[in-house]
Write an enzyme that holds these catalytic residues in place. Structure first.
Site, short mmCIF file in Angstrom:
data_model
loop_
_atom_site.label_atom_id
_atom_site.label_comp_id
_atom_site.label_asym_id
_atom_site.label_seq_id
_atom_site.Cartn_x
_atom_site.Cartn_y
_atom_site.Cartn_z
N ASP A 1 -9.74 -35.25 -25.68
CA ASP A 1 -10.32 -34.63 -25.02
C ASP A 1 -11.99 -35.33 -24.45
OD1 ASP A 1 -9.06 -32.66 -25.30
OD2 ASP A 1 -10.41 -32.08 -27.41
N LYS B 1 -3.06 -36.83 -26.95
CA LYS B 1 -2.49 -35.37 -26.69
C LYS B 1 -3.36 -35.93 -25.44
CE LYS B 1 -4.23 -31.43 -28.17
NZ LYS B 1 -5.32 -30.34 -26.60
N ASP C 1 -0.38 -31.54 -23.19
CA ASP C 1 -0.57 -30.44 -23.27
C ASP C 1 -1.53 -28.83 -22.37
OD1 ASP C 1 -1.38 -28.08 -25.28
OD2 ASP C 1 -2.94 -28.83 -25.51
N LEU C 2 -0.13 -28.60 -21.82
CA LEU C 2 -0.83 -27.97 -20.54
C LEU C 2 -0.30 -26.49 -20.74
CD1 LEU C 2 0.21 -30.38 -17.01
CD2 LEU C 2 -1.91 -30.06 -18.95
N LYS C 3 0.48 -25.89 -21.84
CA LYS C 3 0.60 -24.81 -21.86
C LYS C 3 0.81 -23.89 -21.29
CE LYS C 3 -3.37 -24.57 -26.02
NZ LYS C 3 -4.20 -26.19 -25.53
N LEU C 4 2.15 -24.24 -20.12
CA LEU C 4 2.39 -23.66 -19.64
C LEU C 4 2.71 -21.33 -19.43
CD1 LEU C 4 3.05 -25.92 -18.40
CD2 LEU C 4 4.54 -25.53 -16.94
N HIS C 5 2.32 -21.15 -18.55
CA HIS C 5 2.43 -19.61 -18.71
C HIS C 5 3.42 -18.56 -17.61
CE1 HIS C 5 1.35 -15.27 -21.07
NE2 HIS C 5 2.31 -15.21 -20.44
N ASP C 6 3.86 -18.96 -16.85
CA ASP C 6 4.28 -18.01 -16.04
C ASP C 6 5.65 -17.85 -15.13
OD1 ASP C 6 3.73 -17.28 -13.05
OD2 ASP C 6 2.72 -19.01 -12.65
N ILE C 7 5.27 -16.99 -14.51
CA ILE C 7 7.24 -16.29 -14.43
C ILE C 7 8.18 -17.54 -14.86
CG2 ILE C 7 6.53 -14.27 -13.01
CD1 ILE C 7 7.38 -16.08 -10.35
N ASN D 1 10.93 -18.50 -13.44
CA ASN D 1 11.20 -19.45 -11.63
C ASN D 1 9.88 -21.07 -11.92
OD1 ASN D 1 13.41 -20.40 -9.77
ND2 ASN D 1 11.83 -19.38 -9.03
N THR E 1 -5.45 -19.74 -31.95
CA THR E 1 -6.68 -20.06 -32.96
C THR E 1 -7.55 -19.33 -32.73
OG1 THR E 1 -7.13 -22.34 -32.81
CG2 THR E 1 -5.61 -21.51 -35.08
N GLN F 1 -14.62 -25.69 -35.26
CA GLN F 1 -13.11 -25.57 -35.66
C GLN F 1 -13.41 -24.59 -36.81
OE1 GLN F 1 -10.21 -25.38 -34.68
NE2 GLN F 1 -9.81 -27.03 -33.22
N ARG G 1 -12.49 -34.34 -31.78
CA ARG G 1 -12.97 -34.85 -32.10
C ARG G 1 -13.72 -36.29 -33.94
NH1 ARG G 1 -15.86 -29.15 -31.20
NH2 ARG G 1 -13.61 -28.91 -31.06
O1 C5P Z 1 -12.03 -31.78 -31.59
P1 C5P Z 1 -10.77 -30.76 -32.34
O2 C5P Z 1 -9.79 -31.99 -32.98
O3 C5P Z 1 -10.88 -29.70 -32.62
O4 C5P Z 1 -9.48 -31.05 -31.63
C1 C5P Z 1 -8.37 -30.44 -31.14
C2 C5P Z 1 -7.48 -29.85 -30.32
O5 C5P Z 1 -6.62 -28.93 -30.83
C3 C5P Z 1 -8.19 -29.55 -29.10
O6 C5P Z 1 -7.98 -30.56 -27.88
C4 C5P Z 1 -8.01 -28.08 -29.45
O7 C5P Z 1 -8.00 -27.25 -27.53
C5 C5P Z 1 -6.89 -27.91 -29.19
N1 C5P Z 1 -6.03 -26.93 -29.40
C6 C5P Z 1 -6.31 -26.22 -30.88
N2 C5P Z 1 -6.48 -25.02 -31.35
C7 C5P Z 1 -5.27 -24.74 -30.79
C8 C5P Z 1 -4.76 -25.25 -29.95
C9 C5P Z 1 -5.15 -26.41 -29.81
O8 C5P Z 1 -8.42 -26.77 -31.69
N3 C5P Z 1 -4.94 -23.51 -31.63
#
Ligand code: C5P
Length: 246
Positions: free
Chosen positions: A10, A34, A61-67, A69, A121, A192, A213
């Site tokens: 990140d 990632k 990790d781009l988490k696509l969400h669209d129609i 096509n 989460t 978290q 982190r």
């Molecule tokens: O720094 P940390 O260990 O919290 O990073 C967790 C990674 O996982 C981040 O890139 C965060 O966006 C991703 N993530 C998350 N929880 C989710 C989905 C993705 O923490 N439910």
């Protein structure tokens, strides 16, 4: 397929990311990385190509969400980047997930692993009820979304380690669980809320842990990464075999 540790890169620029990865240059095992929206939007597809050239495995990790096509066409583009794992939101429906898989599959039938995000989460049960009008308990929703992903032909889901048992119960032991929310028992929790340590994630059945982190902000990132590998992969000696990836 062997379980593995994925480092969440990140970072806001390619320079920061390369400086971080240079610390691992003496290591025999190249970490699985990632790349999320921040780095991809700032550094573009070039960073993915360069990291693949350097021999890293990549979860984009781009988490696509669209129609359907649009997602299919976007996935067709991503399939050319030669990444190892990509994802979509399961809430985009089975039709969208099927379209994603179609777009991702290359002419020779190969493709990266395709994973679905169930419920983020960061979404609470209260927000689901009040804002999304989803009345079912969050665990049931996650298991149901995972089942939809399995029916659409996906390989697994991103979920909390605490949800792995429910996901595997709904979708079977081979359905992949990729789990963020990892902290060492003796390290900072940051933002978290529901987290476990790498050894516990292993016990709970995670296939891949995503760790940001606790590694990227550690005074010795290589040591922190090796500690994750030791605790999560335990006695398994990790041998990356590309043929285990589709
Ligand atoms: O720094 P940390 O260990 O919290 O990073 C967790 C990674 O996982 C981040 O890139 C965060 O966006 C991703 N993530 C998350 N929880 C989710 C989905 C993705 O923490 N439910």
């Amino acid at each position: 397929m062997k379980r593995d540790v994925i480092i969440a890169c990140d970072f806001s620029s390619a320079k920061e990311c390369y400086e971080f990865l240079d610390k691992f240059s003496a290591e025999e095992k190249k970490p699985f990385l990632k790349i999320g929206m921040e780095l991809f939007y700032s550094a573009g597809p070039e960073i993915v190509k360069e990291l693949k050239r350097r021999g890293f495995r990549i979860f984009l990790d781009l988490k696509l969400h669209d129609i359907p096509n649009t997602v299919k066409k976007a996935m067709k583009v991503l399939s050319t980047l030669d990444v190892d794992m990509v994802n979509v939101h399961a809430s985009g429906t089975k039709e969208m997930m099927k379209a994603a898989k179609e777009g991702l599959t290359r002419e020779d039938g190969s493709r990266p692993l395709l994973i679905a995000v169930t419920q983020l989460t960061s979404t609470s049960e209260q927000a689901m009820k009040e804002q999304l009008l989803i009345d079912n308990p969050i665990d049931d929703t996650i298991a149901h979304y995972a089942h939809n992903a399995m029916e659409a032909g996906l390989d697994g889901v991103v979920c909390s380690p605490l949800e792995v048992a429910k996901v595997k119960q709904a979708c079977g032991p081979d359905f992949i669980a990729v789990t963020p929310g990892i902290r060492f028992a003796d390290s900072a929790v940051d933002d978290q809320v529901r987290f476990t340590d790498p050894a516990k994630a292993r016990e709970l059945g995670s296939d891949f842990i995503v760790v940001g982190r606790p590694i990227t902000a550690a005074s010795n990132p290589v040591e922190a990464y090796n500690r994750c590998v030791k605790d999560f992969c335990a006695d398994e000696e990790f041998v990356y075999n590309p043929s285990t990836f589709i």
